[in-house]
Design a protein around this motif. Structure first.
Motif, PDB file in Angstrom:
ATOM      1  N   VAL A  21     -25.540  21.109  36.374  1.00  0.00           N
ATOM      2  CA  VAL A  21     -24.381  21.946  36.738  1.00  0.00           C
ATOM      3  C   VAL A  21     -24.352  23.219  35.900  1.00  0.00           C
ATOM      4  CG1 VAL A  21     -22.956  20.005  37.464  1.00  0.00           C
ATOM      5  CG2 VAL A  21     -22.872  20.773  35.090  1.00  0.00           C
ATOM      6  N   ASP A  22     -23.771  24.277  36.471  1.00  0.00           N
ATOM      7  CA  ASP A  22     -23.635  25.488  35.661  1.00  0.00           C
ATOM      8  C   ASP A  22     -22.404  25.351  34.765  1.00  0.00           C
ATOM      9  OD1 ASP A  22     -21.400  26.204  37.192  1.00  0.00           O
ATOM     10  OD2 ASP A  22     -22.639  27.342  38.603  1.00  0.00           O
ATOM     11  N   SER A  23     -22.251  26.278  33.840  1.00  0.00           N
ATOM     12  CA  SER A  23     -21.209  26.124  32.820  1.00  0.00           C
ATOM     13  C   SER A  23     -19.818  26.093  33.451  1.00  0.00           C
ATOM     14  CB  SER A  23     -21.300  27.249  31.792  1.00  0.00           C
ATOM     15  OG  SER A  23     -20.900  28.463  32.378  1.00  0.00           O
ATOM     16  N   GLU A  24     -19.677  26.797  34.550  1.00  0.00           N
ATOM     17  CA  GLU A  24     -18.395  26.820  35.260  1.00  0.00           C
ATOM     18  C   GLU A  24     -18.035  25.424  35.759  1.00  0.00           C
ATOM     19  OE1 GLU A  24     -15.128  28.849  36.717  1.00  0.00           O
ATOM     20  OE2 GLU A  24     -16.703  29.577  35.412  1.00  0.00           O
ATOM     21  N   ASP A  25     -19.053  24.705  36.254  1.00  0.00           N
ATOM     22  CA  ASP A  25     -18.844  23.359  36.779  1.00  0.00           C
ATOM     23  C   ASP A  25     -18.504  22.357  35.687  1.00  0.00           C
ATOM     24  OD1 ASP A  25     -18.995  23.373  39.507  1.00  0.00           O
ATOM     25  OD2 ASP A  25     -21.178  23.341  39.556  1.00  0.00           O
ATOM     26  N   SER A  26     -18.897  22.683  34.462  1.00  0.00           N
ATOM     27  CA  SER A  26     -18.635  21.719  33.391  1.00  0.00           C
ATOM     28  C   SER A  26     -17.315  22.023  32.688  1.00  0.00           C
ATOM     29  CB  SER A  26     -19.798  21.686  32.401  1.00  0.00           C
ATOM     30  OG  SER A  26     -20.001  22.957  31.848  1.00  0.00           O
ATOM     31  N   ASN A  27     -16.612  23.059  33.142  1.00  0.00           N
ATOM     32  CA  ASN A  27     -15.278  23.348  32.600  1.00  0.00           C
ATOM     33  C   ASN A  27     -14.263  22.347  33.133  1.00  0.00           C
ATOM     34  OD1 ASN A  27     -15.827  25.533  30.973  1.00  0.00           O
ATOM     35  ND2 ASN A  27     -15.429  27.046  32.560  1.00  0.00           N
ATOM     36  N   GLY A  28     -13.266  22.048  32.322  1.00  0.00           N
ATOM     37  CA  GLY A  28     -12.179  21.198  32.793  1.00  0.00           C
ATOM     38  C   GLY A  28     -12.526  19.722  32.810  1.00  0.00           C
ATOM     39  N   LEU A  29     -13.735  19.382  32.401  1.00  0.00           N
ATOM     40  CA  LEU A  29     -14.119  17.969  32.360  1.00  0.00           C
ATOM     41  C   LEU A  29     -13.297  17.231  31.310  1.00  0.00           C
ATOM     42  CD1 LEU A  29     -18.010  18.257  32.532  1.00  0.00           C
ATOM     43  CD2 LEU A  29     -16.480  17.491  34.335  1.00  0.00           C
ATOM     44  N   ILE A  45     -19.113  10.472  34.751  1.00  0.00           N
ATOM     45  CA  ILE A  45     -18.094  10.382  33.700  1.00  0.00           C
ATOM     46  C   ILE A  45     -17.268   9.109  33.866  1.00  0.00           C
ATOM     47  CG2 ILE A  45     -15.918  11.405  32.895  1.00  0.00           C
ATOM     48  CD1 ILE A  45     -17.218  14.152  33.270  1.00  0.00           C
ATOM     49  N   TYR A  46     -16.803   8.842  35.084  1.00  0.00           N
ATOM     50  CA  TYR A  46     -15.995   7.641  35.314  1.00  0.00           C
ATOM     51  C   TYR A  46     -16.807   6.383  35.030  1.00  0.00           C
ATOM     52  CZ  TYR A  46     -12.316  10.522  37.332  1.00  0.00           C
ATOM     53  OH  TYR A  46     -11.330  11.440  37.495  1.00  0.00           O
ATOM     54  N   HIS A  47     -18.078   6.449  35.373  1.00  0.00           N
ATOM     55  CA  HIS A  47     -18.947   5.289  35.189  1.00  0.00           C
ATOM     56  C   HIS A  47     -19.216   4.999  33.717  1.00  0.00           C
ATOM     57  CE1 HIS A  47     -22.816   3.123  35.111  1.00  0.00           C
ATOM     58  NE2 HIS A  47     -22.291   2.483  36.151  1.00  0.00           N
ATOM     59  N   ASP A  48     -19.394   6.060  32.933  1.00  0.00           N
ATOM     60  CA  ASP A  48     -19.823   5.898  31.534  1.00  0.00           C
ATOM     61  C   ASP A  48     -18.689   5.882  30.510  1.00  0.00           C
ATOM     62  OD1 ASP A  48     -22.324   5.978  32.624  1.00  0.00           O
ATOM     63  OD2 ASP A  48     -22.817   8.000  31.918  1.00  0.00           O
ATOM     64  N   MET A  49     -17.457   5.974  30.973  1.00  0.00           N
ATOM     65  CA  MET A  49     -16.318   6.065  30.059  1.00  0.00           C
ATOM     66  C   MET A  49     -16.246   4.886  29.094  1.00  0.00           C
ATOM     67  SD  MET A  49     -13.526   8.272  30.300  1.00  0.00           S
ATOM     68  CE  MET A  49     -13.182   8.418  32.048  1.00  0.00           C
ATOM     69  N   GLU A  50     -16.007   5.194  27.815  1.00  0.00           N
ATOM     70  CA  GLU A  50     -15.851   4.140  26.806  1.00  0.00           C
ATOM     71  C   GLU A  50     -14.427   4.193  26.264  1.00  0.00           C
ATOM     72  OE1 GLU A  50     -18.924   4.508  23.710  1.00  0.00           O
ATOM     73  OE2 GLU A  50     -20.005   5.737  25.167  1.00  0.00           O
ATOM     74  N   PHE A  51     -13.934   3.045  25.835  1.00  0.00           N
ATOM     75  CA  PHE A  51     -12.558   2.992  25.315  1.00  0.00           C
ATOM     76  C   PHE A  51     -12.530   2.558  23.866  1.00  0.00           C
ATOM     77  CE2 PHE A  51     -12.334   2.798  29.867  1.00  0.00           C
ATOM     78  CZ  PHE A  51     -11.302   3.675  30.147  1.00  0.00           C
ATOM     79  N   TYR A  52     -11.684   3.201  23.095  1.00  0.00           N
ATOM     80  CA  TYR A  52     -11.507   2.899  21.676  1.00  0.00           C
ATOM     81  C   TYR A  52     -10.025   2.774  21.371  1.00  0.00           C
ATOM     82  CZ  TYR A  52     -16.379   4.459  21.284  1.00  0.00           C
ATOM     83  OH  TYR A  52     -17.724   4.601  21.434  1.00  0.00           O
ATOM     84  N   CYS A  53      -9.718   2.410  20.132  1.00  0.00           N
ATOM     85  CA  CYS A  53      -8.323   2.342  19.646  1.00  0.00           C
ATOM     86  C   CYS A  53      -7.463   1.518  20.603  1.00  0.00           C
ATOM     87  CB  CYS A  53      -7.733   3.740  19.474  1.00  0.00           C
ATOM     88  SG  CYS A  53      -8.775   4.915  18.591  1.00  0.00           S
ATOM     89  N   GLY A  54      -7.965   0.380  20.995  1.00  0.00           N
ATOM     90  CA  GLY A  54      -7.200  -0.502  21.877  1.00  0.00           C
ATOM     91  C   GLY A  54      -6.866   0.126  23.216  1.00  0.00           C
ATOM     92  N   ARG A 106     -20.798  19.038  40.699  1.00  0.00           N
ATOM     93  CA  ARG A 106     -19.639  18.702  39.873  1.00  0.00           C
ATOM     94  C   ARG A 106     -19.131  17.293  40.209  1.00  0.00           C
ATOM     95  NH1 ARG A 106     -15.645  20.398  35.958  1.00  0.00           N
ATOM     96  NH2 ARG A 106     -13.875  19.063  36.369  1.00  0.00           N
ATOM     97  N   ILE A 107     -19.061  16.984  41.492  1.00  0.00           N
ATOM     98  CA  ILE A 107     -18.617  15.648  41.912  1.00  0.00           C
ATOM     99  C   ILE A 107     -19.553  14.576  41.349  1.00  0.00           C
ATOM    100  CG2 ILE A 107     -18.287  14.126  43.920  1.00  0.00           C
ATOM    101  CD1 ILE A 107     -16.059  16.147  43.731  1.00  0.00           C
ATOM    102  N   ALA A 108     -20.861  14.856  41.381  1.00  0.00           N
ATOM    103  CA  ALA A 108     -21.838  13.898  40.853  1.00  0.00           C
ATOM    104  C   ALA A 108     -21.620  13.696  39.357  1.00  0.00           C
ATOM    105  CB  ALA A 108     -23.253  14.394  41.135  1.00  0.00           C
ATOM    106  N   LEU A 109     -21.295  14.769  38.670  1.00  0.00           N
ATOM    107  CA  LEU A 109     -21.052  14.682  37.230  1.00  0.00           C
ATOM    108  C   LEU A 109     -19.773  13.877  36.943  1.00  0.00           C
ATOM    109  CD1 LEU A 109     -22.205  15.688  34.539  1.00  0.00           C
ATOM    110  CD2 LEU A 109     -20.769  17.710  34.755  1.00  0.00           C
ATOM    111  N   GLU A 110     -18.756  14.098  37.748  1.00  0.00           N
ATOM    112  CA  GLU A 110     -17.505  13.342  37.573  1.00  0.00           C
ATOM    113  C   GLU A 110     -17.737  11.846  37.808  1.00  0.00           C
ATOM    114  OE1 GLU A 110     -14.089  14.823  39.680  1.00  0.00           O
ATOM    115  OE2 GLU A 110     -14.296  16.838  38.843  1.00  0.00           O
ATOM    116  N   GLU A 111     -18.581  11.554  38.781  1.00  0.00           N
ATOM    117  CA  GLU A 111     -18.921  10.160  39.079  1.00  0.00           C
ATOM    118  C   GLU A 111     -19.510   9.497  37.826  1.00  0.00           C
ATOM    119  OE1 GLU A 111     -21.536  10.053  42.442  1.00  0.00           O
ATOM    120  OE2 GLU A 111     -21.578   7.871  42.469  1.00  0.00           O
TER     121      GLU A 111
END
Ligand SMILES: [Mn+2]
Length: 320
Positions: A235-243, A210-219, A203-208
């Motif tokens: 990750v299992d489905s439980e780990d991908s909850n709350g993302l 996410i922060y790395h790949d984040m894109e911004f729109y609408c200013g 889960r931590i690796a997945l969060e890493e």
């Protein structure tokens, strides 16, 4: 097509007292609310001398083992069907085909509730369906019927759906019900640790990522991240909850979007709002639904760049 009738707490309690052989259904990809409701209600019904069991299309994470221990395994042919925290029969997953058109009572708190059951006990302003189940159990048997196991299940439903009481859906009533539950002897702090703090390495690796790949729109008012099925495979489905809660944690972001790819290649977007933006409205444009501050919609196997384009265009309209 059966006509649905909206009922109140006392009518729902009367319906339960008159019936038996309950099958309680949770939504697929289950969360703390749908499971907390199902196990709490199941235990309460069993304590009332009713036959009751609950099912879910998907396997439960070991985090919910304490809920499983709250109920007795009973074998019987179901006669009465209740859904908890299920906004639409589609969300029953593989159980939809067998049970979708025979639900007697739906207990839910989604504004977008599809009214598929004969009887509806819906509280659209409740932070969790577990609040409604709490009131129903009180109506059925009062504080004597409630016990520490039911309280732990309901507390988990309320805490998980309200982001540990942080989301704006957590009202005075949410806190009052939680306070009543805390009168019973269970370790809420241990539950909060498991459901909010504890993370697997995957889960931590997945969060890493996410922060790395984040894109911004609408200013900068919209932060978006996509997760391919390959990225989610670790990750299992439980780990991908709350993302879905992650992008909106960035200062200046009003709408956070996480678009996840399912195993079959289709894409599902989860939107979270920090402001007055009604993401339920945005998702409804694409046939989705949910709540004002948390909603989702599906896009099938469309090209991901095209999904991002149409979705951010729709989100952009609210900032014009
Ligand atoms: Mn819920």
């Amino acid at each position: 097509m059966t006509m649905s009738e909206k009922i109140g707490m006392s009518e729902a309690a009367a319906f339960i007292k008159e019936h038996d052989g309950f099958l309680i259904l949770s939504h697929a990809n289950p969360d703390g609310d749908t499971l907390g409701c199902a196990f709490a209600l199941c235990r309460a019904l069993q304590k009332l001398g009713k036959k009751a069991k609950n099912i879910c299309a998907d396997e439960l994470s070991h985090r919910y083992d304490f809920m499983k221990r709250a109920v007795e395994k009973q074998e019987f042919e179901p006669q009465t069907y209740i859904t908890v925290d299920v906004a639409d029969t589609r969300l029953l997953g593989d159980l939809e085909k067998q049970y979708g058109d025979r639900i007697d009572l739906a207990i839910d708190h989604h504004i977008s509730h599809a009214e598929f059951a004969k009887l509806l006990l819906i509280e659209p302003h409740a932070a969790a369906a577990a609040q409604t189940v709490y009131k129903l159990i009180m109506e059925l048997g009062g504080a004597e019927l409630l016990d520490e196991k039911i309280a732990a299940c309901l507390y988990t439903g309320i805490s998980t759906d309200s982001g540990c009481f942080k989301y704006s859906c957590a009202t005075a009533e949410t806190h009052r019900i939680a306070a009543e539950l805390l009168e019973y002897d269970f370790d809420h702090s241990a539950l909060d640790f498991v459901f909010f703090d504890l993370k697997t390495k995957a889960r931590i690796a997945l969060e890493e990522k996410i922060y790395h790949d984040m894109e911004f729109y609408c200013g900068g008012k919209c932060a978006l991240v996509t997760l391919s099925k390959e990225q989610l495979a670790s990750v299992d489905s439980e780990d991908s909850n709350g993302l879905s809660a992650i992008p909106r944690m960035i200062e200046g972001v009003e709408v956070g979007v996480v678009i996840k790819q399912r195993g079959n290649g289709s894409w599902k977007a989860s939107l979270r709002s920090n402001s007055s933006v009604d993401v339920q409205k945005i998702c409804s444009v694409f046939g989705g639904g949910g709540h004002e501050k948390a909603a989702g919609c599906s896009f099938g196997s469309m090209d991901i760049e095209e999904i991002k384009r149409v979705l951010t265009a729709e989100i952009g309209k609210v900032f014009e």
